[in-house]
Each structure stands twice: as structure tokens, then as C-alpha cells.
Scaffold this motif. Structure first.
Motif, mmCIF file in Angstrom:
data_model
loop_
_atom_site.group_PDB
_atom_site.id
_atom_site.type_symbol
_atom_site.label_atom_id
_atom_site.label_comp_id
_atom_site.label_asym_id
_atom_site.label_seq_id
_atom_site.Cartn_x
_atom_site.Cartn_y
_atom_site.Cartn_z
ATOM 1 N N TYR A 229 0.837 -1.202 0.000
ATOM 2 C CA TYR A 229 0.000 0.000 0.000
ATOM 3 C C TYR A 229 0.864 1.242 0.000
ATOM 4 C CZ TYR A 229 -3.841 -3.123 1.074
ATOM 5 O OH TYR A 229 -4.772 -4.119 1.014
ATOM 6 N N GLY A 230 0.204 2.368 0.040
ATOM 7 C CA GLY A 230 0.877 3.661 0.055
ATOM 8 C C GLY A 230 -0.005 4.668 -0.638
ATOM 9 N N GLY A 231 -0.257 5.790 0.023
ATOM 10 C CA GLY A 231 -1.059 6.835 -0.596
ATOM 11 C C GLY A 231 -2.526 6.507 -0.759
ATOM 12 N N VAL A 232 -3.042 5.619 0.070
ATOM 13 C CA VAL A 232 -4.462 5.261 -0.041
ATOM 14 C C VAL A 232 -5.365 6.480 0.177
ATOM 15 C CG1 VAL A 232 -6.290 3.858 1.004
ATOM 16 C CG2 VAL A 232 -4.058 2.846 0.559
ATOM 17 N N ALA A 233 -4.882 7.441 0.961
ATOM 18 C CA ALA A 233 -5.696 8.634 1.225
ATOM 19 C C ALA A 233 -6.052 9.377 -0.067
ATOM 20 C CB ALA A 233 -4.956 9.579 2.170
ATOM 21 N N ASN A 234 -5.224 9.229 -1.091
ATOM 22 C CA ASN A 234 -5.522 9.911 -2.350
ATOM 23 C C ASN A 234 -6.779 9.378 -3.019
ATOM 24 O OD1 ASN A 234 -3.069 11.642 -2.815
ATOM 25 N ND2 ASN A 234 -2.127 9.654 -2.424
ATOM 26 N N THR A 235 -6.952 8.066 -2.935
ATOM 27 C CA THR A 235 -8.096 7.473 -3.622
ATOM 28 C C THR A 235 -9.262 7.199 -2.679
ATOM 29 O OG1 THR A 235 -6.839 5.428 -3.452
ATOM 30 C CG2 THR A 235 -6.940 6.471 -5.606
ATOM 31 N N MET A 236 -8.993 7.091 -1.382
ATOM 32 C CA MET A 236 -10.062 6.805 -0.419
ATOM 33 C C MET A 236 -10.040 7.829 0.721
ATOM 34 S SD MET A 236 -9.679 2.658 -0.142
ATOM 35 C CE MET A 236 -11.304 2.367 0.558
ATOM 36 N N PRO A 237 -10.338 9.084 0.419
ATOM 37 C CA PRO A 237 -10.189 10.109 1.461
ATOM 38 C C PRO A 237 -11.090 9.891 2.678
ATOM 39 C CG PRO A 237 -11.252 11.005 -0.503
ATOM 40 C CD PRO A 237 -10.743 9.653 -0.871
ATOM 41 N N THR A 238 -12.333 9.481 2.456
ATOM 42 C CA THR A 238 -13.236 9.285 3.596
ATOM 43 C C THR A 238 -12.726 8.160 4.488
ATOM 44 O OG1 THR A 238 -15.016 9.864 2.098
ATOM 45 C CG2 THR A 238 -15.646 8.977 4.230
ATOM 46 N N PHE A 239 -12.325 7.081 3.832
ATOM 47 C CA PHE A 239 -11.798 5.948 4.576
ATOM 48 C C PHE A 239 -10.557 6.349 5.363
ATOM 49 C CE2 PHE A 239 -9.093 1.986 4.316
ATOM 50 C CZ PHE A 239 -9.688 1.388 5.409
ATOM 51 N N ALA A 240 -9.698 7.166 4.738
ATOM 52 C CA ALA A 240 -8.477 7.592 5.414
ATOM 53 C C ALA A 240 -8.805 8.379 6.673
ATOM 54 C CB ALA A 240 -7.621 8.432 4.469
ATOM 55 N N ALA A 241 -9.864 9.208 6.589
ATOM 56 C CA ALA A 241 -10.249 9.976 7.771
ATOM 57 C C ALA A 241 -10.634 9.035 8.911
ATOM 58 C CB ALA A 241 -11.409 10.908 7.437
ATOM 59 N N PHE A 242 -11.418 8.003 8.590
ATOM 60 C CA PHE A 242 -11.773 7.023 9.621
ATOM 61 C C PHE A 242 -10.530 6.325 10.163
ATOM 62 C CE2 PHE A 242 -16.173 6.918 7.812
ATOM 63 C CZ PHE A 242 -16.833 7.152 8.996
ATOM 64 N N ALA A 243 -9.657 5.933 9.249
ATOM 65 C CA ALA A 243 -8.483 5.174 9.681
ATOM 66 C C ALA A 243 -7.609 6.007 10.615
ATOM 67 C CB ALA A 243 -7.685 4.714 8.462
ATOM 68 N N VAL A 244 -7.458 7.296 10.294
ATOM 69 C CA VAL A 244 -6.654 8.147 11.169
ATOM 70 C C VAL A 244 -7.334 8.270 12.529
ATOM 71 C CG1 VAL A 244 -5.804 10.494 11.531
ATOM 72 C CG2 VAL A 244 -5.550 9.421 9.300
ATOM 73 N N LEU A 245 -8.648 8.425 12.524
ATOM 74 C CA LEU A 245 -9.376 8.516 13.793
ATOM 75 C C LEU A 245 -9.158 7.264 14.635
ATOM 76 C CD1 LEU A 245 -11.526 9.741 15.733
ATOM 77 C CD2 LEU A 245 -13.211 8.469 14.419
ATOM 78 N N PHE A 246 -9.364 6.096 14.040
ATOM 79 C CA PHE A 246 -9.223 4.867 14.815
ATOM 80 C C PHE A 246 -7.762 4.609 15.177
ATOM 81 C CE2 PHE A 246 -13.251 3.785 12.418
ATOM 82 C CZ PHE A 246 -14.065 4.048 13.504
ATOM 83 N N GLY A 247 -6.866 5.021 14.290
ATOM 84 C CA GLY A 247 -5.448 4.907 14.621
ATOM 85 C C GLY A 247 -5.125 5.741 15.846
ATOM 86 N N MET A 248 -5.656 6.949 15.882
ATOM 87 C CA MET A 248 -5.437 7.812 17.039
ATOM 88 C C MET A 248 -6.051 7.199 18.292
ATOM 89 S SD MET A 248 -3.664 10.490 16.755
ATOM 90 C CE MET A 248 -2.735 11.240 15.446
ATOM 91 N N ALA A 249 -7.224 6.603 18.130
ATOM 92 C CA ALA A 249 -7.861 5.959 19.276
ATOM 93 C C ALA A 249 -7.005 4.793 19.762
ATOM 94 C CB ALA A 249 -9.254 5.461 18.897
ATOM 95 N N ASN A 250 -6.439 4.063 18.828
ATOM 96 C CA ASN A 250 -5.563 2.945 19.197
ATOM 97 C C ASN A 250 -4.326 3.453 19.916
ATOM 98 O OD1 ASN A 250 -5.366 0.066 19.025
ATOM 99 N ND2 ASN A 250 -3.624 0.359 17.663
#
Lengths: 670, 495
Positions: free
Chosen positions: B362-383
């Protein structure tokens, strides 16, 4: 509307705007992103002014909003403490934030992440307000980490750039190292002082002045020293003090407006604010104050040196910020908390101005940030030029400018202090004045005066940068002044950069402005008292300063930089060639980055790899788990032979068995 | 009828729904199976809600008790009841089951009915574990729960699923057998399988230690604690997304919960005696496992190790013997339920599209999946335990509580602030940020509605409990203080 509602609205309005723009920004018209957030922050600023007026009348507030959690007899609450210390921070935060919001309209105009950016900076404003308005350690930590989150998001705003996403991870992790100490400090406060509520903690703290703890058995250490140093480690992370400063220069990868807002004016000063807020604790530990003082002095001087050799316009300002944060920390160390807050405030204005000015220059240069490619910009960008000059003069401490009053007060306070380390600190802050003047005006001259170097730069740089988005100026382009949304904030910030020191010094430092918010042990730490004795009005201070070492040093710094960079540019080149060792040391930033990268980052990965491959995979899984399976397999392979299928084998073992059983029973009977 | 048998409903509604789903037959009726499973899981969640609304917060004992004689010859009873520690976990279980059913909606195409039935039945069995007050009943649920999990990994799992399932099964089964021995011993002493009878029974210290260790083997494997944790990364890697979710969100908590229900109150003197041992293992989990997580190349393995590290806070919190630590541990269990669910779902979202779990792919998924990236960053921060998310609450409480016992416990536990952020955010960086790494990433489509819905609900919960965790702790107060006062009394027989 009751005051409590107003207190609540101040942070919640920006949060609301951030949430709406963040969640629905892509579906709303583009302009709504800035209108909503600007409206939120403007209202928040207006209400902060109202609260400030109210607080000046003597109305203070300390109360809970809601109970976050109760457990084990402790109640953790979200609540506000609105006193003068808070009120002045609210004012600074919302004002600078508002300026940055307006500026962003111009600066980010073409960015595809327009609404995302506004959402982040409004979220930042909320987090920062929660931090400064907290009435307890838990909420302080909340805000503390939340501003760290937004900083992470904004440094990595351009998430395609490898340097940006390296910088934001680094910033977050280094801040987490600070927070590690901070959290332990909070744990000490809760356990030994029995609460996380400021008022409760500060009122019992004096009883623990002589208390000892044995963190290492047999080594009784002062409770207050341990606690304060742990808390200060948090401040070292957030306010970028050596050795946890390494993240701040790299944070310049973020868009310039947030460098001004977060990494100069507000977030990085959270550590200064925190120690000021904790003055009732820090006053109880001489050792902790000395520690603070020495760390601050090292930061003030040695980070200044690094500013001299930077060629990226933002990095010069970033190292200047580090150095100035060092000054504030020094002020804390000598118990001149109000002076630290004063410098925090003036610095917020002039440093935000310098950063936004740098951003305006970057826009004018078509996103070229190298000061070697600039020169003579004053003709093309007059407003940026004048305001940047004001900012620079304020930064180096020119009499009558805001920075003069705050920085001179720090230097004086150190002079009057007798705490351990104050001798070194005095030398550091004095020498720092010269260094500050030198790097500031090196940048100023290279950018705004002298030859227009972008013509040549455009020619030979063009091929190298052909792959890059940020070309800089083409051979036939000319720099241009920025639009009014950019220059208006510059002008509005230039006014306090010029005047706020003159106006505010007397009430803020000597008028007992902060009241009970700051506690100083007058007998042990008389610096503030001495300072008041020697103060005879703002004008007298300015005229008197003309003959003092700080002013002469600053003037010398400006003169030398003019001589070096305007008159004889061959000299710095020669020095650079001659003193290559020293130059390399500065170029490598004293080796902190390499050391951290190799020892801490590399070491953790190495250790993790060893633990995983050796302990987990080889020993536990390979030897114990799969080994057990293999062992059982082997035993079965042997035992299998017993089941030979031959009757006489079985008959024989039956006879042996019966014989053994019988003899056992007989033996027992006997 | 319902009023007095809420717990039975909570257990049997999902199990019956599961059996009903099985009857829809082959994959030609997959749609029917999915809808039936969804309705069943929602119904199963609905019947657990009265456990919260009807709960008496002031009562630290067992509530909603019900029962009848099951096998009178051995005095085995069908005896159910819950306290303030079990109820949040039951709600977590029934809630997670809905998420799992929705998460597998379009993803699982083979043996749809069986897949959904396995999760529904498993949900009922796990609720059975949380609500049994009879040792044998508990043991039956505990072991029965292994079967659907075994099937889920073994049938819908990845290429190396056979090794993983056998490892999972043997590891947990071997641990559990010693627990059965302990139950039989206790039965011989009291002639009862009532757990509460065991609480009252005086036991000599050496016997207590043996009993404690027998329980320890069963529960430590389940949690899992270092060094009996190596089955978990393998099981996660091979399990389908739903399997990973249930494993991380609930199955691990069975172990944590059981420490509070059996090992500690039955053998309190042994628990005190072995505190150093338990704390040491917990701290090893927090620090050592975090370092191991740092170097993982497989996203699921990384999150699996992260789970072990986070569960270290649970066991650490238990063995501090103070309310802040113990409630913090319970909060950590609930919060980890949400966050690990979200993290595994995020990996599932990527895996469904790219069929790879390797970070390097992977790499740069935020470019193609911005909404998903926002969730992932949120849950990453929660983790990473950011304040304002539920991940912060439990860790904060346990760290503060451990400092009250020993500064160095807190010191080591607090390293999670650094390492937790390091391994989570480094992964986020490598997967989501940067330029688009390859042609596959360039073709990624952002979240569909179904994925958005489940991640959105989890996001609301993660932030909601981060901003206002009081509802969880409020529920546990009375039970935790009752448990702690029980643990404070020695059970050594009078001489």
C-alpha cells in the motif's frame, strides 16, 4: 445570556464550525468553508474580549461543566477556570487564530484541501481554548494532546509529500515523549496531592514542600522536584525545548498559516502557559526551577545559532521561534512568570506577523522558499516589506517595540536572579540578543534588499526543479504583492507588534495583573521584585536601554549582518569555507536528528525485530509450541511400537503387569 | 415471562436465530440468510438492552438471576446472573454481532447461512460465559464457544488456516482442561458447582495457588498474556474479518472477565501472593509486545500484537487492587472492543479490495479513499490512546492507578504513549499517506454505504465514550467495590 453560557460558547463555536465544515465541506460551496469558520472564530474572539473586560472588573470563575468520570473516590471533571491568566491567553489565541483564518483565504485559495484546512484550524482553536480554559490537569492533558493531534494533521496536510508525512509522525512521537513525562507528573499530583483540580492541588501543595518520595528505594527525593520536572518534560515536548526540540523545524512542512498559528504563536507556548499555571508547584522546588532555567538558556542560545545558517525562509523563523521559546523558559526558571507570559504575548504577535510575512513572500515568489533566490523584494511587496520590518525590529528588541519590553525584562530578571544556573543563563540570553539580531536581519536583508537574485536563480534552477510543483519565479516573472486578505492580517498584527509592549508592560508586570493566578516566593526568588524596583515607566525604560548591553549587542548584530550580506558577501562564504567543522556541526543541527534516528528509532526497531524473531518466533513458537507438538510426535513414534499386533507381546505385558500389581498389593499388606 | 428471564433470552435468542439461519439452506438463498441474520442479531441486541435500563447501579451483587436444576445428581444448576462488570461486556457482545453480520454482507459469498449462523450462535455462547453462575454451565459455554470460532477460521480463513486453527484450538483447550480440574476439586470440597459457594469457602494458601494457576492457564491463554500469546497473531491473520473482530472484541475479554469472576475471588490470597508475577507479565505485554508490533509487516499481525499490548493494561489494572485500576481495566476492555473492531474492519476494507494485508503493498491510499483515510486516522489515534477517544480512558486510569502502587509500573505502562503511537501511526503513514504507490491503489474505490455505516457507528461510540466515559464506570462502581472488599479479606482457613 449568563457568563457560563458565554464561557461554553467560546470554545464550542469554533468546534461547531470545524465539525460542519469537516463533515460536509465537500458538499457545501467552497466559500462556506471560510465564512463558517471565520464567523465561529470571530464570535469566539468577540466573546473573549467581553470575558476579558469582565475579568478586569474582578469577576472570575472556577467551576465544572460536567463530570467526565468518577472512579476510586476521584472525580474527573471538565470545567473552566476563568481568571486573568486564562483571559489573556484566550484573547491571544482567538485573535491570532482569527488573523490566520482570514489570511488563509488568500494563502490556500488554490489548494484542493481548502475546506479540510479550515476545519483543522478551527478544531485547533477549540482544542487550544480547552487547554487554556481548563480548571484541572485532566482537561489540560486533553487539550494538550488534542492540539498535538491537530498539529499532526496540519504538518502532514500535504500528505503526498514524503517530507511532510515524515515530519508529522516525528512531531507526534517527540511530543508523545514529552507527554509521557507529563502524564507521570499528573499521576504524581493525583496520588500525592489527592486531586487533579487546580484549586485543590494548589491549596494543599505548600504542605508538601518538604515531602520526600523514594522512587528509587533508598534515595529520598523531593516530591515537588520530581513532580515539577516530570510536568516540565511535557512542556519541553510541546514548547520544543532541547533535547525535545527536534520536531519544530521539521514542522515547517505544514502550510505557512499554521506555522504562524500553531508552531509560533499559540500551541508551542502551551508549555510556557502550563508552567505559569503551575507556579504554586514550581515555586516549591528550587531544583526544578534551575532545571527549567538551564534548559531554557541552552535552547535560547544554541537554537539561535542554527538560525544563522538556514536558507529556507520558514526555517530561519522556526529556529528563531525555538530560541524565543527558550527565552520564555528562562523567564519561568527565574520565577518571572508574568514576564514569560508577557513575552509569550508579544512573541505571539510579532512571530505570527513574521511567519505570515514569510508566507506572503513565498506566495510572491511562487512557492520558492530559498532566501538565496530572493532579494530586493521591498519594491514589489511594500506592505509585506514594512510589516516584516516591524516584526523583525520587534523580534530583536528595538526599544519601544513590543519585543523590546518583554525581552529586556527577561534579561533583567535573569540578572537579578541568584538561582543556580542564572550566571550561565544571563550569558546565554545576552549572547542570544546578538545572534537573534544577526540571523533576523540576515534574512531581512537577503529577502527585501540587495540584488534581485531570482532572475539568475530562475535560469539555472529551472531544470533541476522541473519535476517539482513549486517552480519559483520563471525567468520573466516578477514577484507581486499579495491580495488584501493576506496583507490585512499583516497590518493588524503589526499594530500590536509595535505597540503592545509599551502599553502593557506596566499593568501586566508591575500592576499585579495576574493576581492570585501566579504565586511567587518573594524571599527566595526576588527577581520580579527587583525588576519592579528598577522600573520607572515604559518610556524611561526605552531611553535607558540605549546605553545597555542588550541594545548595543542587537545593534551590532544588525550592523554585522548588513556588512556581511549587503556589503561583503564574500566574507560569510570565506568563513564557511574556513570553519567547515563548525559549519557542519550547525548544518547537522548538533547531530540530534541523526542520534534520534539511529539510536531511538533504529534501536526500537532493532529491539522489536530481535524480540519478535528470536523470542516469539524461535523460542516460544519454534521451541515450546511446535516443539511440544514434535515431542508428542516423537513419543508417539516410539510408543507406537508397543502396539505391535502380536498376541504374545500383549500376553507377556499382561503377565508382567499382573505380577507388579500383585507384589505391590502384597507389599502394602505386609 | 421476559422480565424474569432476560438473561436466558440474551443467550438463546441469538442461538435460535442462528439455527434458524442454518435452515435457509444453500447459497441460492444467501440473501434470505443475510436478512434473517441481521434481524436476528438486532433482536438479540434488543433483548440485552433491558440489562442496562433495568440495572440497579447501587447493587454490587448479581442481578437478573434465574435458574433451575439441570443435573441434580451432581448438583449442577442452570444458574444465571450478572453484575456491573458483566453487563457492559454482554452489551458489547450483542452489539458487535450486528456489526459482524453487516461487515460480512457482500464480502462472504460462500456458505453464507453457515457463516452468519456461526456468529449468532457464538454470540449466544459468549453471553452465556458472561452470565453463568454455575461452574459447569460456564465451562460448557466456554468450551462450546471454541467450536464456531474453530469453524469460522477453518472454513472462511486464509491459506494457512489449518495450522492456525489447530494452534488456536489446542492452545485454548489445553489451558481450559486445568480449569476443569480445578472445578472438580472445588466440587469435591463443597459438593456444589455454585460459583458463589466457592467465594465463601476457606482454602489454604498452597491450594489457592494451585487453583489460581489452573485458572491462570485457561485465562492467560485467552487474553492472551505473554508468553502464551503466540496463537493470536496466527489466528487473526488467517481469520476472516468477522472472525478477527469477534476474536479481538469479545473472545479476549472472556479471559479478562474470568479473572475477576473466578481466579481472583476464589483464590484471593493467591492473587495477592502472585501479584508481582501477574504485574510483571502484564508489563512485559505492554512494552515487549509493543516493540514487536513495531516491526510487523502484516497489518493484521500488527493489530493483533497491538491487542495483546492493550490487554496488558487490563491485567495490570486488575492486579493493582484499587478501584481506579480495576474500573480502568473494565473500561479498557470495552474500549478495546470498539477500537479493535474498527481497526480490523479497516484492514478488511482494504483486504476486500486488494487481497493483501502487507503494508508494503500500500501507500497513498488517502488519495483514492479520502473518507476511509479519515476514519483510519481517527481509529489509529484511538488505538494510540488519544484523549477524546475511548482508547485514552482506560489507559489513563490504569496508568494513574499503577503509579499509586509503584512509580515504575506507571513508568513502564506509560511507554505505551510513545510505542503505541509509533506502531499505529507509522502503519497509518505507510498505508495511507504519500504518493499513490501502485496501479492497484490508484484504482481503489472509497467506502460504500455499508462500510461507511459501520465505521461511522463505531466512530461515534469511540468518540462518545472518550468524551463521556461515565456511563461505563458508573455501572461498575458497586460491583468493583464489592469485589475489592472481598479480595481484601483473607480466605485462609482459621488454624
Amino acid at each position: 445570556m449568563s457568563m457560563q453560557t458565554i464561557y461554553l460558547l467560546i470554545p464550542l463555536l469554533p468546534l461547531f464550525a470545524a465539525a460542519v465544515v469537516g463533515l460536509f465541506g465537500s458538499r457545501l460551496p467552497r466559500a462556506s468553508a471560510h465564512w463558517l469558520t471565520i464567523a465561529g472564530v470571530a464570535a469566539s474572539f468577540g466573546l473573549s474580549v467581553y470575558v476579558f473586560m469582565d475579568v478586569l472588573q474582578g469577576y472570575e470563575f472556577n467551576g465544572p461543566v460536567y463530570t467526565w468520570l468518577t472512579s476510586g473516590g476521584h472525580s474527573f471533571e471538565v470545567g473552566f477556570l476563568i481568571d486573568r491568566l486564562t483571559a489573556i491567553m484566550m484573547l491571544v489565541v482567538t485573535f491570532v487564530s482569527l488573523m490566520v483564518h482570514i489570511y488563509t483565504v488568500g494563502y490556500m485559495a488554490e489548494d484542493p484541501g481548502y475546506s479540510r484546512f479550515f476545519s483543522y484550524i478551527s478544531l485547533f482553536t477549540f482544542s487550544m481554548l480547552m487547554l487554556v480554559m481548563a480548571n484541572n490537569f485532566m482537561q489540560l492533558f486533553f487539550g494538550w494532546e488534542a492540539v498535538g493531534l491537530v498539529s499532526y494533521l496540519l504538518i502532514g496536510f500535504w500528505y503526498k509529500r514524503p517530507t511532510a508525512i515524515y515530519a508529522n509522525l516525528k512531531a507526534f512521537l517527540v511530543n508523545r515523549v514529552g507527554d509521557f513525562g507529563f502524564l507521570l507528573g499528573i499521576g504524581m499530583v493525583l496520588y500525592y496531592l489527592g486531586s487533579l483540580d487546580y484549586a485543590a492541588v494548589f491549596s494543599v501543595a505548600p504542605q508538601f514542600a518538604d515531602a520526600k518520595v523514594e522512587i528509587i528505594p533508598g534515595q529520598p527525593w523531593s516530591l515537588m522536584t520530581v513532580t515539577c520536572i516530570l510536568l516540565f518534560i511535557g512542556a519541553m515536548g510541546k514548547s520544543a525545548q532541547v533535547p525535545l526540540h527536534v520536531w519544530l523545524p521539521d514542522s515547517m512542512e505544514g502550510p505557512t498559516p499554521i506555522s504562524a498559528l500553531i508552531h509560533a504563536a499559540t500551541m508551542v507556548t502551551a508549555g510556557i502557559f502550563m508552567v505559569t499555571r503551575m507556579s504554586p508547584l514550581f515555586e516549591l522546588s528550587e531544583t526544578a526551577l534551575s532545571f527549567v532555567l538551564v534548559i531554557g538558556a541552552i535552547t535560547a542560545l544554541f537554537m539561535g545559532f542554527l538560525g544563522i545558517i538556514q536558507n529556507d525562509i520558514k526555517r530561519v523563523v522556526a529556529y528563531s521561534t525555538l530560541s524565543q521559546l527558550g527565552y520564555m523558559t528562562v523567564a519561568l526558571g527565574v520565577s518571572a512568570y508574568s514576564v514569560a507570559m508577557f513575552h509569550l504575548m508579544t512573541h505571539a504577535f510579532f512571530k505570527a506577523l513574521l511567519f505570515l510575512g514569510a508566507g506572503s513572500v513565498i506566495m510572491g515568489m511562487h512557492h520558492d522558499q530559498d532566501i538565496r533566490n530572493m532579494g530586493g523584494l521591498r519594491k514589489y511587496m511594500p506592505i509585506t516589506w514594512i510589516t516584516s520590518l516591524i516584526g523583525s525590529l520587534a523580534l530583536i528588541g528595538t526599544p519601544l517595540f513590543s519585543g523590546f519590553y518583554s525581552k529586556d525584562s527577561i534579561i533583567e530578571a535573569v540578572k537579578f536572579s541568584s538561582i543556580a544556573g542564572s550566571g550561565f543563563a544571563y550569558f546565554a540570553v545576552l549572547a542570544g540578543v546578538f545572534v537573534t539580531a544577526f540571523y533576523s536581519f540576515r534574512m531581512y536583508f537577503l529577502v527585501f534588499h540587495g540584488k534581485e537574485r531570482w532572475m539568475e536563480a530562475a535560469h539555472h534552477d529551472h531544470d533541476d526543479h522541473a519535476h517539482d510543483d513549486h517552480h519559483g519565479l520563471g525567468p520573466h516573472d516578477k514577484p507581486h504583492e499579495s491580495p488584501w486578505v493576506v496583507t490585512l492580517p499583516l497590518v493588524l498584527l503589526a499594530i500590536p507588534s509595535l505597540a503592545i509592549g509599551y502599553v502593557a508592560i506596566e499593568p501586566l508586570l508591575f500592576g499585579g495583573f495576574f493576581g492570585d493566578a501566579i504565586k511567587i516566593d518573594q524571599t527566595a526568588h526576588p527577581a520580579m521584585h527587583e525588576l519592579a524596583q528598577h522600573f520607572h515607566g515604559a518610556l524611561a525604560m526605552a531611553t535607558h536601554a540605549l546605553t545597555t548591553p542588550p541594545f548595543l549587542l542587537a545593534a551590532a548584530g544588525v550592523a554585522l549582518s548588513w556588512f556581511f550580506y549587503m556589503k561583503r558577501p564574500d566574507i560569510p562564504a570565506a568563513i564557511k569555507a574556513r570553519c567547515n567543522g563548525l559549519y557542519q556541526l550547525l548544518e547537522n543541527k548538533y547531530g540530534f536528528d541523526d542520534f534520534n534516528e539511529k539510536v531511538f528509532a533504529g534501536g526500537s526497531r532493532l529491539l522489536g525485530g530481535v524480540l519478535w524473531r528470536t523470542s516469539d518466533v524461535k523460542w516460544i513458537d519454534g521451541f515450546v509450541v511446535n516443539g511440544t507438538a514434535r515431542l508428542i510426535g516423537r513419543i508417539s513414534a516410539v510408543v507406537r511400537h508397543l502396539q505391535s499386533g502380536l498376541i504374545y507381546h500383549y500376553a507377556f505385558s499382561m503377565i508382567i503387569g499382573a505380577f507388579l500389581l500383585l507384589s505391590f498389593v502384597l507389599f502394602r499388606l505386609l | 415471562m421476559f422480565e424474569s428471564h432476560i438473561l436466558s433470552f440474551a443467550i438463546w435468542v441469538p442461538i435460535l436465530a442462528g439455527i434458524l439461519v442454518l435452515f435457509t439452506g444453500g447459497d441460492q438463498h444467501a440473501g434470505k440468510a443475510r436478512w434473517l441474520a441481521l434481524i436476528g442479531s438486532i433482536l438479540a441486541f434488543a433483548v440485552t438492552v433491558p440489562l442496562y435500563t433495568g440495572f440497579d447501579f447501587a447493587d454490587g451483587g448479581f442481578q437478573f438471576q434465574e435458574g433451575f436444576q439441570w443435573i441434580p445428581a451432581f448438583n449442577i444448576n442452570y444458574h444465571l446472573g450478572v453484575d456491573g462488570i458483566a453487563v457492559p461486556l454482554i452489551l458489547l457482545t450483542s452489539f458487535t454481532t450486528i456489526i459482524v453480520v453487516i461487515a460480512g454482507w457482500e464480502v462472504i459469498e460462500k456458505r453464507v447461512a453457515q457463516y452468519n449462523a456461526a456468529f449468532l450462535i457464538m454470540s449466544g455462547l459468549m453471553i452465556g460465559v458472561f452470565s453463568s453462575l454455575d461452574a459447569i454451565l460456564y465451562y460448557v459455554f466456554w468450551e462450546a464457544m471454541l467450536i464456531p470460532m474453530f469453524l469460522v477460521i477453518g472454513i472462511w480463513g486464509g491459506p494457512n488456516r489449518v495450522y492456525a486453527t489447530i494452534k488456536f484450538f489446542l492452545y485454548t483447550l489445553l489451558g481450559s482442561l486445568l480449569m476443569l480440574v480445578a472445578f472438580i476439586y472445588l466440587y469435591h470440597q463443597t459438593n456444589s458447582f455454585e460459583i458463589v459457594d466457592y467465594y465463601r469457602m476457606p482454602i489454604a494458601l498452597d491450594v489457592q495457588i494451585l487453583i489460581f494457576l489452573a485458572f491462570f492457564m485457561a485465562f492467560a491463554v485467552k487474553i492472551p498474556m505473554w508468553p502464551v500469546h503466540t496463537w493470536l497473531p496466527d489466528a487473526h491473520v488467517e481469520a476472516p474479518t468477522g472472525g478477527s473482530v469477534v476474536l479481538a472484541a469479545i473472545a479476549l475479554k472472556l479471559g479478562g472477565y474470568s479473572f475477576l469472576r473466578f481466579a481472583m475471588p476464589i483464590a484471593p490470597d493467591a492473587a495477592h501472593y502472585l501479584t508481582g508475577f501477574m504485574v510483571t507479565l502484564s508489563l512485559i505485554a505492554i512494552v515487549y509486545i509493543a516493540l514487536v508490533a513495531l516491526v510487523q509487516q502484516d497489518m493484521k499481525k500488527l493489530i493483533a500484537y497491538s491487542s495483546i499490548s492493550h490487554m496488558g493494561f487490563v491485567t495490570l489494572g486488575f492486579f493493582l487492587f484499587n478501584p481506579l485500576g480495576m474500573e480502568g481495566a473494565v473500561v479498557q476492555m470495552i474500549s478495546h472492543g470498539f477500537i479493535s473492531t474498527a481497526m480490523f474492519l479497516c484492514v478488511g476494507v482494504l483486504y476486500d479490495r486488494m487481497h493483501s494485508r502487507q503494508i508494503a503493498d500500500y501507500g497513498g491510499v488517502a488519495n483514492t479513499m479520502p473518507t476511509f483515510a479519515a476514519f483510519a486516522v481517527l481509529f489509529g489515534m484511538a488505538n494510540a490512546g488519544l484523549p477524546g477517544t475511548s482508547g485514552f480512558v482506560g489507559e489513563f486510569m490504569v496508568i494513574l492507578a499503577s503509579l499509586q502502587v509503584n512509580f515504575w509500573y506507571a513508568f513502564l505502562a506509560a511507554t505505551t504513549l510513545i510505542f503505541g503511537a509509533a506502531y499505529t501511526l507509522w502503519m497509518v503513514k505507510r498505508v495511507f499517506f504519500g504518493e499513490i504507490a501502485n496501479a492497484h491503489v490508484a484504482e481503489l474505490k472509497d467506502l460504500n454505504r455499508r462500510e461507511f455505516l459501520i465505521l461511522g457507528v463505531l466512530a461515534v461510540l469511540v468518540i462518545g465514550f472518550g468524551v463521556y466515559p461515565q456511563p461505563i464506570t458508573e455501572m461498575t462502581h458497586a460491583s468493583v467495590s464489592q469485589l475489592l472488599s472481598h479480595l481484601a479479606q483473607s480466605k485462609l482457613p482459621a488454624l
